[in-house]
Design a protein around this motif. Structure first.
Motif, short mmCIF file in Angstrom:
data_model
loop_
_atom_site.label_atom_id
_atom_site.label_comp_id
_atom_site.label_asym_id
_atom_site.label_seq_id
_atom_site.Cartn_x
_atom_site.Cartn_y
_atom_site.Cartn_z
N TYR A 87 0.84 -1.19 0.00
CA TYR A 87 0.00 0.00 0.00
C TYR A 87 0.87 1.25 0.00
O TYR A 87 0.65 2.19 -0.75
N TYR A 100 -13.89 16.04 -2.55
CA TYR A 100 -12.77 15.14 -2.78
C TYR A 100 -13.08 13.78 -2.19
O TYR A 100 -13.59 13.67 -1.09
N TYR A 122 -11.64 9.54 -1.82
CA TYR A 122 -10.40 8.78 -1.77
C TYR A 122 -10.69 7.31 -1.90
O TYR A 122 -11.58 6.80 -1.22
N GLU A 167 4.41 11.85 -1.16
CA GLU A 167 3.82 12.98 -1.87
C GLU A 167 2.92 13.77 -0.92
O GLU A 167 2.96 15.00 -0.88
N LEU A 168 2.13 13.04 -0.14
CA LEU A 168 1.25 13.71 0.82
C LEU A 168 2.06 14.44 1.88
O LEU A 168 1.73 15.56 2.28
N GLU A 169 3.13 13.81 2.33
CA GLU A 169 3.97 14.44 3.36
C GLU A 169 4.50 15.79 2.85
O GLU A 169 4.39 16.81 3.54
N GLU A 193 3.38 17.65 0.45
CA GLU A 193 2.28 18.58 0.24
C GLU A 193 1.89 19.25 1.57
O GLU A 193 1.70 20.47 1.64
N ARG A 241 -10.51 14.98 4.81
CA ARG A 241 -11.71 15.03 3.98
C ARG A 241 -12.41 13.69 3.89
O ARG A 241 -13.58 13.63 3.53
N ALA A 288 -15.84 16.41 2.83
CA ALA A 288 -15.23 16.18 1.52
C ALA A 288 -15.08 17.46 0.72
O ALA A 288 -14.32 17.54 -0.21
N ARG A 319 -12.19 23.23 2.25
CA ARG A 319 -10.94 23.70 1.68
C ARG A 319 -9.79 23.38 2.63
O ARG A 319 -10.01 23.08 3.81
N SER A 339 -5.78 17.32 4.87
CA SER A 339 -6.99 17.21 4.04
C SER A 339 -7.00 15.99 3.13
O SER A 339 -7.98 15.29 3.02
N ASN A 340 -5.90 15.76 2.45
CA ASN A 340 -5.89 14.71 1.44
C ASN A 340 -5.43 13.35 1.95
O ASN A 340 -5.24 12.42 1.19
N THR A 344 -5.99 9.83 4.03
CA THR A 344 -7.08 8.98 4.48
C THR A 344 -6.70 8.43 5.85
O THR A 344 -5.56 8.55 6.29
N GLU A 345 -7.69 7.80 6.48
CA GLU A 345 -7.43 7.22 7.79
C GLU A 345 -6.27 6.23 7.71
O GLU A 345 -5.37 6.22 8.55
N ASP A 352 -3.85 6.19 5.56
CA ASP A 352 -2.59 6.91 5.35
C ASP A 352 -2.00 7.37 6.68
O ASP A 352 -0.80 7.25 6.92
#
Ligand SMILES: Nc1nc2c(ncn2[C@@H]2O[C@H](COP(=O)(O)OP(=O)(O)O)[C@@H](O)[C@H]2O)c(=O)[nH]1
Lengths: 645, 302
Positions: free
Chosen positions: A19, A96, A98, B11-13, B15, B137, B144, B147, B187-188, B190-191, B193
């Motif tokens: 993952y 958004y 996911y 990438e999320l980190e 960001e 989100r 969702a 902002r 924001s971007n 997920t749980e 993540d």
């Protein structure tokens, strides 16, 4: 394969490490109201097992209350959120979502179909690599569809998937699907889309969403999810040109001075020679510091901290680049702008322009054109209203580091902010205008080299040669849009003059391009050079005592002025073949315009290159309403009047 | 070229780091809302990364309802000391004076007084112009559309119809005096993540997340831990030792536990993936009708 199978096969640690290493695809979904967008997303989430049991239970409960699908679960209710939109039954904002499959992780920007919300679409598209356009199979390609496709391509999205939905309502008809495919393909050929894909589906019935359709065996391609999992996302990232806007300067103690910022593009290594712009101060990268230890190199889109060998003074808003590869530093820029506010954009007004890490006041110098998003035509306009799109000229108080959006999203994107209300008014994508500038520099450099001061060494004079031919030498300069009638008129005149016993000759711009100018293209700089050569040849012809006729689009007035200087004021006659672009396009037997609109050729005057109307032409011909013969007569009369004939 | 690849988590980190830095650059007086939960801990680590080797350039703010699990408070104080962060705690004194508790006021009013109102007080007192929150989100449907930079009026209100468009990573951080923004750097995420990040970054967690024998009473189907003697026991009710863990952390009387054997992050994730129920289900206050989250947000809860 579902999550449980994956867990069973790889164990939890195996599952987690797989993952962790998945890559990320961000896509947006757009379509008109009721095209089935929410249902499609609900399907994707549900069939890929991304909906938690309690959410599903809640949606089932809600289906009875708000649903539109009777007994069946209304998948749209899995995704629709805000109360207000439930009441109205429409999606009103960007949402958004996911989800993850065995192969990829996805972020969906779910954008509304409602006409007023172009701004939300641009918002949703700004971070995406791919767009799904919903098309209702019953209605086919609508204005909405075209608008969405256009905005998508404007924001630099390279992959479009047309989801032709509700195929169940058109009896799974292959003909209908092909019809829509043909219609949309035709439209999309005008856009800058690299990859276009069509999938017939029924989101409601779950056909060709996650699972292959049983009702449409005629469709060879796989379902949507297969495509999303495997589409090759040619990296948006520019890894060539290193650019890093400075967000913060970190000074925890006297020994450490670090510049923090996101790498907008490119790669940077320890030891690289870098320059800070706009100051131009140079140094070498000493370390790339992170919480997890120092790095040898870093690349876009990482957010890092650089320390330098020398104490140079850089601050927030400055940009680092490699010494030998720097971005444009310019206080004037042009951009495609999507207006997002109720208060229209006005030329002359001043706004705050915000890039990734800097803010500067800018003034709108002008609006080149407004794009009609349904026809893609460029229209004259003097303001932009909510949800309108246009090409805008901006001028900043000080030079900004900018780059074309197509080349570098990071340095090519900005928002405009109202200085009083603080509202975000617009977003902008910088358009490259570097060639124009280079040509300006070059024009200045050769300012005098191209005029008519030449030393006469032989003893035979121009006058003697002309006398021998029994005529006065001069140049008729035909300017106008492609297909406006320049060449036709020039050749007809050539014939008429020849019949009167005179030596006249047409220099046809297009012919010259296959010989004298075969090394040149259509950039502003090359056009300028092409014209300079034509003017020089015309001048030589005049020196031989001949009458020269140059048929050349010559769109820029400054360039025409230069031709006038080269040839000489007394010998230069400017003739404007004035035909509206619609007429030119209509009689375009060589498909120039069509090809330009399809994007096959770049920089066609009138389509995506400007034409500056002559202000002081000697003659303006109506080349649509009048016949060629009549126009030839007018020119002859004018020449007599001027004493040239 | 392929070596220049970032996994989605990296990438999320990056960001999030850019977002956090932007706030610090653009605002006078930012604060990080710190709930001690896993999202807060993840966000805190990102903030440390954003400014390393400099210390955190803003304080952490914990709104203490006085009914938080004791282990949370202990963990909070140790952590702040270890990383050298400035911790500010706010308790609604009016609430304390009226002896606000979930039993006498009911869970909704109690939460309103000790959490929603308390947060507003804390933000007003601190004069903060930006507050980081750990919301994601994917948590809830109305989230969702949130902002990353979420504009708030002087009264801390949120107007879902009047949000600023937000494009790329270019944020409009201009506000008038008295107005503020909430910033959601996760924001971007997920749980999953967040959990994964905690796992791979070895971020220490409040032990309540991991299964252990704890004194439990069962009420309306929810497993409630008896963390101290303030909880009124029904006649005949007796706490039982059960092996449980918590999916979210809040006020102990309002946070349901789940029975579990999971004692580390992978085990928790395995359970989570296999049961596939939402984390918020365990939170008594979120049992309310659909749309209620949005109401709370309009009120300034988030
Ligand atoms: N009615 C009319 N048609 C013209 C005139 N001049 C050119 N045309 C037609 O317009 C078309 C385009 O002309 P052309 O000379 O190829 O355009 P250029 O690209 O400007 O050189 C041809 O079909 C011509 O016959 C004119 O003065 N009047």
């Amino acid at each position: 394969m579902g999550i449980l199978e994956e867990l069973d096969r790889h164990g939890i640690e195996g599952y987690l490490s797989r993952y962790r290493d998945k890559d990320l695809l961000r896509f947006l979904t757009c379509g008109s109201v009721d095209d089935g967008k929410s249902t499609l997303i609900g399907r994707l989430l549900h069939d890929s097992q991304m909906v938690y049991d309690d959410h599903l239970a809640a949606a089932k409960r809600d289906s009875a209350k708000f649903g539109t699908t009777g007994e069946d679960l209304d998948f749209a209710l899995l995704v629709d959120g805000l109360e207000a939109e439930r009441e109205q039954g429409i999606t009103i904002d960007v949402a958004y979502r996911y989800f993850t499959t065995e192969k990829r992780k996805f972020i969906i920007s779910d954008t509304p179909g409602h006409e007023q919300y172009t701004r939300n679409m641009a918002t949703g598209a700004s971070n995406c690599q791919l767009a799904i356009l919903m098309i209702d199979a019953r209605y086919g390609v609508l204005d909405q569809t075209r608008r969405h496709a256009f905005i998508t391509s404007l924001l630099g999205i390279q992959h479009i998937v047309c989801a032709v939905n509700k195929m169940d309502l058109v009896e799974w008809s292959e003909d209908r699907f092909e019809e829509i495919r043909a219609e949309f393909s035709d439209f999309a050929s005008k856009l800058n889309v690299k990859d276009l894909h069509f999938i017939p589906m029924s989101a409601l019935k779950g056909e060709n969403v996650v699972h292959r359709s049983e009702s449409m065996p005629w469709h060879q391609g796989g379902p949507l999810l297969d495509y999303l999992e495997t589409v090759h996302i040619a990296s948006d990232r520019n890894l060539i040109d290193f650019r890093m806007p400075v967000q913060n300067v970190l000074r925890p103690n006297l020994d450490f001075r670090g510049f923090a910022g996101p790498i907008a593009s490119g790669v940077v290594r320890v030891g690289d020679e870098v320059v800070s712009l706009p100051s131009g101060k140079q140094s070498k990268v000493k370390t790339i510091a992170t919480f997890d230890g120092e790095l040898e190199e870093a690349f876009a889109p990482m957010s890092v901290v650089l320390t330098l060998e020398d104490e140079i003074d850089a601050s927030r808003g400055d940009t680092f680049a490699h010494v030998n590869n720097t971005p444009r530093l310019d206080s004037r820029l042009e951009a495609m702008v999507v207006w997002m506010s109720e208060t229209p954009m006005q030329a002359g007004r001043s706004y705050l322009l915000k890039q990734t890490a800097s803010e500067s006041p800018v003034t709108v110098n002008g609006l080149r054109y407004r794009t009609n998003v349904n026809t893609l035509r460029k229209e004259d306009a003097d303001s932009l209203s909510l949800n309108e799109i246009g090409r805008v000229e901006l001028e900043a108080m000080r030079p900004l580091c900018v780059e074309a959006y197509q080349k570098n999203r990071g340095l090519g994107s900005f928002i405009l902010i109202d200085r009083i209300t603080n509202q975000t008014l617009a977003c902008g994508m910088v358009v490259d205008r570097a060639p124009v500038e280079r040509s300006l520099a070059r024009r200045q450099a050769s300012a005098d080299a191209g005029t008519n001061i030449s030393e006469q060494r032989g003893s035979v004079t121009t006058e003697q040669r002309a006398q021998k031919l029994g005529q006065k030498p001069f140049t008729l300069w035909f300017t106008g849009l492609p297909r406006s009638g320049k060449t036709s008129t020039a050749y007809a005149l050539e014939e008429a003059l020849f019949a009167k016993g005179m030596q006249a000759h047409v220099l046809d711009g297009e012919n010259l391009r296959s010989g004298l100018s075969s090394d040149l293209g259509f950039s502003a700089e090359d056009r300028w050079e092409h014209q300079r050569r034509a003017a020089q040849v015309a001048r030589l012809q005049n020196e031989l005592g001949m009458i020269s006729m140059v048929a050349l689009v010559s769109p820029i007035s400054a360039d025409r002025e230069q031709a006038r200087r080269i040839i000489g004021e007394d010998k230069f006659v400017e003739i404007h073949c004035d035909a509206p672009i619609e007429a030119c396009e209509e009689r375009d037997d060589r498909d120039l315009y069509a090809r330009a609109r399809r994007g096959e050729i770049d920089g066609l005057t009138g389509v995506d290159a400007p034409y500056e109307h002559p202000q002081s032409a000697d003659l303006v011909l109506d080349t649509v309403g009048q016949t060629i013969e009549a126009n030839v007569e007018r020119i002859l009369a004018h020449l007599v009047e001027k004493g040239l004939l | 070229m392929s070596s220049y690849h970032l996994s989605h988590l990296k990438e999320l980190e990056h960001e999030s780091i850019q977002i956090i830095r932007e706030v610090v650059a653009e605002f006078q007086n930012p604060v990080m809302l710190f709930s001690i939960g896993k999202d807060s801990l993840c966000m805190l680590r990102l903030a440390q990364k954003a400014f390393h080797p400099a210390p955190l350039p803003f304080p952490l703010l914990h709104v203490n309802t006085t009914f938080k699990f004791r282990e949370m408070i202990e963990f909070r104080d140790n952590l702040a000391r270890e990383i050298g962060a400035e911790l500010r705690e706010h308790i609604n004194q009016e609430g304390v004076e009226m002896n606000a508790n979930p039993w006498s006021l009911g869970s909704q009013r109690y939460t309103h007084v000790m959490k929603t109102e308390a947060l507003k007080q804390a933000l007003n007192e601190g004069g903060y112009d930006a507050a980081f929150g750990g919301a994601r989100r994917d948590e809830e449907k109305s989230r969702a559309k949130e902002r990353i930079f979420s504009f708030r009026t002087k009264a801390h209100g949120w107007d879902p119809k009047n949000q600023r468009p937000e494009l790329w990573n270019v944020f409009n951080s201009r506000i008038n005096k008295g107005e503020s923004i909430r910033v959601f750097p996760l924001s971007n995420w997920t749980e999953l993540d967040v959990w994964l990040y905690i796992h791979y970054e070895k971020i220490p967690m409040v032990p309540l997340y991991f299964a252990k024998e704890r004194p439990i009473v069962e009420r309306d189907g929810a497993l409630i831990m008896v963390d101290d003697d303030r909880i009124p026991l029904e006649p005949g009710e007796k706490p039982e030792m059960r092996k449980v863990r918590f999916r979210t952390l809040g006020c102990y009387p309002l946070t349901g536990a789940v029975e579990s054997d999971a004692s580390d992050v992978p085990e928790i994730l395995e359970e989570m993936l296999r049961t596939r129920t939402s984390e918020r289900q365990g939170r008594v206050i979120d049992y309310d009708e659909a749309g209620s989250m949005e109401d709370k947000k309009k009120e300034g809860y988030f």
